[in-house]
Design an enzyme around this catalytic site. Structure first.
Site, PDB file in Angstrom:
ATOM      1  N   HIS A  43      -8.764  21.841  48.001  1.00 51.79           N
ATOM      2  CA  HIS A  43      -8.032  21.237  49.123  1.00 51.79           C
ATOM      3  C   HIS A  43      -6.545  21.538  49.020  1.00 51.79           C
ATOM      4  O   HIS A  43      -5.714  20.634  49.087  1.00 51.79           O
ATOM      5  CB  HIS A  43      -8.244  19.726  49.142  1.00 51.79           C
ATOM      6  CG  HIS A  43      -9.654  19.323  49.474  1.00 51.79           C
ATOM      7  ND1 HIS A  43     -10.280  19.701  50.640  1.00 51.79           N
ATOM      8  CD2 HIS A  43     -10.558  18.581  48.790  1.00 51.79           C
ATOM      9  CE1 HIS A  43     -11.512  19.197  50.663  1.00 51.79           C
ATOM     10  NE2 HIS A  43     -11.704  18.530  49.554  1.00 51.79           N
ATOM     11  N   GLU A 146     -21.389  14.507  45.448  1.00 50.79           N
ATOM     12  CA  GLU A 146     -20.642  13.955  46.580  1.00 50.79           C
ATOM     13  C   GLU A 146     -21.362  14.157  47.916  1.00 50.79           C
ATOM     14  O   GLU A 146     -20.736  14.171  48.961  1.00 50.79           O
ATOM     15  CB  GLU A 146     -19.216  14.507  46.626  1.00 50.79           C
ATOM     16  CG  GLU A 146     -19.085  16.005  46.605  1.00 50.79           C
ATOM     17  CD  GLU A 146     -17.631  16.484  46.583  1.00 50.79           C
ATOM     18  OE1 GLU A 146     -16.709  15.682  46.807  1.00 50.79           O
ATOM     19  OE2 GLU A 146     -17.419  17.698  46.360  1.00 50.79           O
ATOM     20  N   ASP A 172     -16.230  12.201  50.030  1.00 52.37           N
ATOM     21  CA  ASP A 172     -17.222  13.025  50.732  1.00 52.37           C
ATOM     22  C   ASP A 172     -18.582  12.344  50.796  1.00 52.37           C
ATOM     23  O   ASP A 172     -19.297  12.476  51.799  1.00 52.37           O
ATOM     24  CB  ASP A 172     -17.346  14.396  50.057  1.00 52.37           C
ATOM     25  CG  ASP A 172     -16.273  15.337  50.555  1.00 52.37           C
ATOM     26  OD1 ASP A 172     -16.122  15.462  51.785  1.00 52.37           O
ATOM     27  OD2 ASP A 172     -15.567  15.927  49.722  1.00 52.37           O
TER      28      ASP A 172
HETATM   29  C1  3PY Z   1     -14.208  13.053  47.122  1.00 49.24           C
HETATM   30  O1  3PY Z   1     -14.029  11.829  47.007  1.00 49.24           O
HETATM   31  O2  3PY Z   1     -14.858  13.592  48.026  1.00 49.24           O
HETATM   32  C2  3PY Z   1     -13.623  13.928  46.145  1.00 49.24           C
HETATM   33  O3  3PY Z   1     -13.887  15.106  46.144  1.00 49.24           O
HETATM   34  C3  3PY Z   1     -12.698  13.304  45.159  1.00 49.24           C
HETATM   35  O4  3PY Z   1     -12.489  14.081  44.115  1.00 49.24           O
HETATM   36 MG    MG Z   2     -14.834  15.796  47.834  1.00 54.15          MG
END
Ligand code: 3PY
Ligand code: MG
Length: 245
Positions: A43, A146, A172
């Site tokens: 990101h 995630e 995510d």
């Molecule tokens: C998320 O919370 O999606 C992340 O990738 C945090 O590292």
């Molecule tokens: Mg993430």
């Protein structure tokens, strides 16, 4: 002791994501004394040249550098490790096949098929055998859980040999869950399911959190937390400092 050994020993570790594309961010954030830094190429606009300079700055500060790769592709993993990262954190790993491919890309034979070459991690060809031996001992391979699909297959994912850490991405995971009206569990339930699976598999677990209090609570159960990012802390500090007079 290497970061990998500290993770294995469940030593409490607090780190910060770095997304500001400059080694200066490393120097500033390193001054706060984190246990590790995680340079985030998923990101941020940090490309391979800058990544190398930011890892150099971590080395100068004496703080291990993890790299969150842009993808699970082998060339992204090799770029981070060749530049001298202590390990890689791979986003969005949702199936055991991808987890196995990540391990193959991150580890030299016999565990994997990472290529040996004249990289910074090998002292530019001066120490290929040493770099391979160091990598076998110290390279951290971490995957992010995630997605709902990852939680559904979490036991299979964690059964893949060669993983050092399962890192929960609540952001995510929450986005994915909210796009699935058929799923009735809460985000907390999904995170609980994933963490119970890591405990059953005896794989160290970590989580991202945006604030100190949440981090304090997580550290009662886990030993690895990434607490916000450089940009996040800068915005918060600026908002506070520049609040209306
Ligand atoms: C998320 O919370 O999606 C992340 O990738 C945090 O590292
Ligand atoms: Mg993430």
């Amino acid at each position: 002791m290497s970061l990998r050994d500290k993770i294995r020993n469940h030593q409490p570790l607090r780190g910060i994501f770095l997304g500001l594309p400059t080694p200066m961010a490393v120097e500033i954030v390193a001054g706060a004394g984190p246990d590790f830094l995680c340079i985030d190429t998923e990101h941020s606009p940090i490309g391979p040249d800058l990544l190398t300079d930011m890892i150099r700055a971590c080395d100068l500060a004496g703080i291990p550098a993890l790299v969150r790769t842009r993808s699970a592709q082998a060339f992204d993993i090799a770029a981070a490790l060749d530049a001298g990262a202590a390990g890689v954190l791979i986003p969005h790993v949702s199936d055991p096949e991808t987890a196995a491919a990540v391990v193959r890309a991150a580890r030299f034979p016999p565990e994997g098929c990472r290529g040996a070459g004249p990289a910074r991690s090998a002292k530019y060809l001066r120490d290929i055998p040493g770099s391979i031996a160091r990598a076998a001992r110290e390279t951290v391979v971490a995957i992010q859980i995630e997605t709902v699909a990852a939680v559904d297959r979490v036991a299979d994912l964690l059964a893949v040999p060669g993983l050092d850490l399962a890192f929960i991405g609540p952001g995510d995971l929450g986005v994915d869950l909210s796009a699935r009206p058929e799923r009735e569990e809460s985000l907390e339930t999904l995170i609980g399911t994933a963490l119970s699976a890591t405990e059953a598999a005896q794989i160290p677990a970590g989580i991202f959190t945006a604030d100190r209090e949440a981090s304090r609570n997580w550290l009662k159960r886990l030993a690895f937390v990434i607490e916000g990012s450089d940009a996040m802390h800068l915005s918060e500090a600026t908002d506070t400092a520049f609040a209306p007079l």
